[in-house]
Design a protein around this motif. Sequence first.
Motif, PDB file in Angstrom:
ATOM      1  N   UNK A 195       0.814  -1.219   0.000  1.00 53.74           N
ATOM      2  CA  UNK A 195       0.000   0.000   0.000  1.00 53.74           C
ATOM      3  C   UNK A 195       0.849   1.270   0.000  1.00 53.74           C
ATOM      4  N   UNK A 196       2.166   1.140   0.197  1.00 53.19           N
ATOM      5  CA  UNK A 196       3.046   2.306   0.141  1.00 53.19           C
ATOM      6  C   UNK A 196       3.279   2.776  -1.300  1.00 53.19           C
ATOM      7  N   UNK A 197       2.863   1.997  -2.256  1.00 47.92           N
ATOM      8  CA  UNK A 197       3.230   2.256  -3.657  1.00 47.92           C
ATOM      9  C   UNK A 197       1.985   2.419  -4.532  1.00 47.92           C
ATOM     10  N   UNK A 198       2.210   2.784  -5.783  1.00 45.65           N
ATOM     11  CA  UNK A 198       1.124   3.113  -6.705  1.00 45.65           C
ATOM     12  C   UNK A 198       0.102   1.989  -6.819  1.00 45.65           C
ATOM     13  N   UNK A 199      -1.160   2.401  -6.757  1.00 48.10           N
ATOM     14  CA  UNK A 199      -2.238   1.529  -7.222  1.00 48.10           C
ATOM     15  C   UNK A 199      -2.434   1.880  -8.694  1.00 48.10           C
ATOM     16  N   UNK A 200      -2.060   0.966  -9.552  1.00 44.31           N
ATOM     17  CA  UNK A 200      -2.067   1.242 -10.996  1.00 44.31           C
ATOM     18  C   UNK A 200      -2.911   0.186 -11.697  1.00 44.31           C
ATOM     19  N   UNK A 201      -3.991   0.652 -12.343  1.00 48.01           N
ATOM     20  CA  UNK A 201      -4.895  -0.241 -13.059  1.00 48.01           C
ATOM     21  C   UNK A 201      -5.359  -1.394 -12.164  1.00 48.01           C
ATOM     22  N   UNK A 202      -5.691  -1.010 -10.922  1.00 49.50           N
ATOM     23  CA  UNK A 202      -6.268  -1.965  -9.983  1.00 49.50           C
ATOM     24  C   UNK A 202      -5.283  -2.823  -9.227  1.00 49.50           C
ATOM     25  N   UNK A 203      -3.991  -2.594  -9.386  1.00 47.57           N
ATOM     26  CA  UNK A 203      -2.984  -3.446  -8.760  1.00 47.57           C
ATOM     27  C   UNK A 203      -1.850  -2.587  -8.193  1.00 47.57           C
ATOM     28  N   UNK A 204      -1.388  -2.930  -6.998  1.00 47.19           N
ATOM     29  CA  UNK A 204      -0.229  -2.235  -6.422  1.00 47.19           C
ATOM     30  C   UNK A 204       1.049  -2.700  -7.129  1.00 47.19           C
ATOM     31  N   UNK A 205       1.882  -1.713  -7.503  1.00 45.31           N
ATOM     32  CA  UNK A 205       3.145  -2.025  -8.181  1.00 45.31           C
ATOM     33  C   UNK A 205       4.286  -1.332  -7.438  1.00 45.31           C
ATOM     34  N   UNK A 206       5.483  -1.910  -7.449  1.00 43.84           N
ATOM     35  CA  UNK A 206       6.599  -1.307  -6.690  1.00 43.84           C
ATOM     36  C   UNK A 206       7.006   0.044  -7.265  1.00 43.84           C
ATOM     37  N   UNK A 207       7.428   0.943  -6.395  1.00 40.63           N
ATOM     38  CA  UNK A 207       7.893   2.261  -6.831  1.00 40.63           C
ATOM     39  C   UNK A 207       9.363   2.209  -7.171  1.00 40.63           C
ATOM     40  N   UNK A 208       9.654   2.215  -8.456  1.00 35.31           N
ATOM     41  CA  UNK A 208      11.026   1.966  -8.889  1.00 35.31           C
ATOM     42  C   UNK A 208      11.320   2.730 -10.174  1.00 35.31           C
ATOM     43  N   UNK A 209      12.618   2.842 -10.491  1.00 34.43           N
ATOM     44  CA  UNK A 209      13.073   3.427 -11.750  1.00 34.43           C
ATOM     45  C   UNK A 209      13.499   2.370 -12.756  1.00 34.43           C
ATOM     46  N   UNK A 210      13.244   1.103 -12.472  1.00 33.27           N
ATOM     47  CA  UNK A 210      13.683   0.032 -13.354  1.00 33.27           C
ATOM     48  C   UNK A 210      13.059   0.191 -14.736  1.00 33.27           C
TER      49      UNK A 210
END
Length: 594
Positions: A195-210
């Motif tokens: 929950x610390x990271x983006x909810x994107x298109x219904x799913x949490x994804x890691x906050x990264x520059x990869x």
Amino acid sequence: MRRLTICGADVSEFCIRLSDRPAPAERTAAEFLQRVAAACTGVSLPVTDGPAAHAVCLGTRPQSGRVKWDGFRLASDDACVYLDGAVPRGTLYAAYAFAERYLGWRCFAPDTEVLPTDGAAEVAAGLDLVEEPGFEARCCDHFNFAKNPLFAVRSRINDCIRADESLGGSLTVFDGCHTFEDLCPPKTYFASHPEYYSLWEGKRIPGSNEQGAVVGQLCLTNPDVLRIVTNNVLKKLRAAPGARLVEVSQNDNARYCQCERCASVDAEEGSHAGTLIRFVNAVAEAVEKEFPDVLVRTFAYSHTRQAPKLTRARHNVLIRYCTIEACFRHPLSDPDCPLNAGTFRRELTEWQDKADQLSIWDYVTNYMGYITPFPNLAVLRENAAFFARCRAIHIFEEDSPQPASGVWGDLKAYLIGRLLWDPYMSEETYQAHVDEFLQVFYGPGWREVRRYLALEHEVTADRKMNCFEKPDMSAAFTGDLPSIGEFLAGEYLPKPYQPALSDFFLAGLVPRIDEAIALWDSAEAQAQTDLQRMHIDRSRLSLIYFKLFCTPHLREEMTEDQRADYEAAAERFFADKEKYGFRYNIWTDRYHRR
């Protein structure tokens, strides 16, 4: 030899005077003036820290409250001249300015210094001149600056350069960028706290520059994220005494958080910058309590480029606006450029109402075609003035720290140095700088080079031109997989007879390419030195590449002799390209160093 009179006395009556405890940059200033004065006037000025009847005094007076940042004051009385900077680097700049104004010294490029021995000049008594830079932080990563700290300092570039204290050091306000990943590492928190990271298109994804992965940002309305980021920022500042800036900025992707709370704030603010600025303001409030002189810098970039409607950045927040999607053939303030007037001019104007000061990340090269022409000299002056009017204090002109930069790499670097110091210079002054550079750098045939410059601007006047403009068959390397276009563009290697683009930003140059090359050939015929001939050859290689690989060459329509000549010219290009260390584009450079 050049005749120089100072305060009514001949230069031979003078010495160079330092304080009894000079800074390393002030010693460099003394050595510089001693060398230049000897070369131009034939007089070797002794250096002393003792009293003297007549002296050029370097850094001997208390700092003046009239001079800000790394500016300087040039003053004189009946016996002495005083060159004093607000910091030692400013005193070194004062020495350069004195040499330019009164000795005729110029430094146009790392290999091009002018030390005139003719003419005369007089330094009057009673001078009191102050010069201050238009921007506090002046950064450009052009090859000439990145690889030559001395030339960068002579050009008054003061940020992101490898200058030691003998050259006045570097401002070093560049604290990296895209720092969310470091300030709230997904490797530490994502598994247990998605929950610390983006909810994107219904799913949490890691906050990264990869790159090439489905990664996002932080959830900026989560109070735990604010606590973690704030603590890490304070920890970073405590470990860096004297730091003047800390970076709190979004990751390098546009997958912002779409959770209900973030979406509500962004809707209220009319921009995804809404959640960002509220978050950064909260961090900056905590920073100010412990570090009142530190600025907290964040981006206005990609999805956060538009200013929020309601929230204003705190006084200790520095907004760094990025122009990466702009048209660079026309000034950002151009009311007749649909892209710039409708987007970038409007957005920068709006940010003035939402921030006390701005930082600008601007782009001055074409990452998809380092070698081909990139006619942006016509916009540099107006953009610099626009940035100054927008209350920008830090400027980063991003180029490429490799040698290829279109036709005008050396001239562009020289002009950027001039403009970041004096962004309000007139068009007449700007063009005078261009002419002065061309005369020395290219020699007696410089007017032919000037004609090409006019031609280049003429044939692109109505074209939109961004900093990822595709000039050649690297444009064919695209795909739907993440980063596949970048990977394939990195595999680009030009070949004879390759297809040419038809409708692109340099299409107007295609029918006039022989005329363009002929102008450079004429300039070469008039050159007087090997250095001038090398400069011409290196600049002309941009047009040779363009003719060989960006204009049509149909094998079946060419005679055997024509094919042989064409293929031989291609081989000569490949050899010259290696000689000068040119790279084709950002991806060939990154993946293969070619």
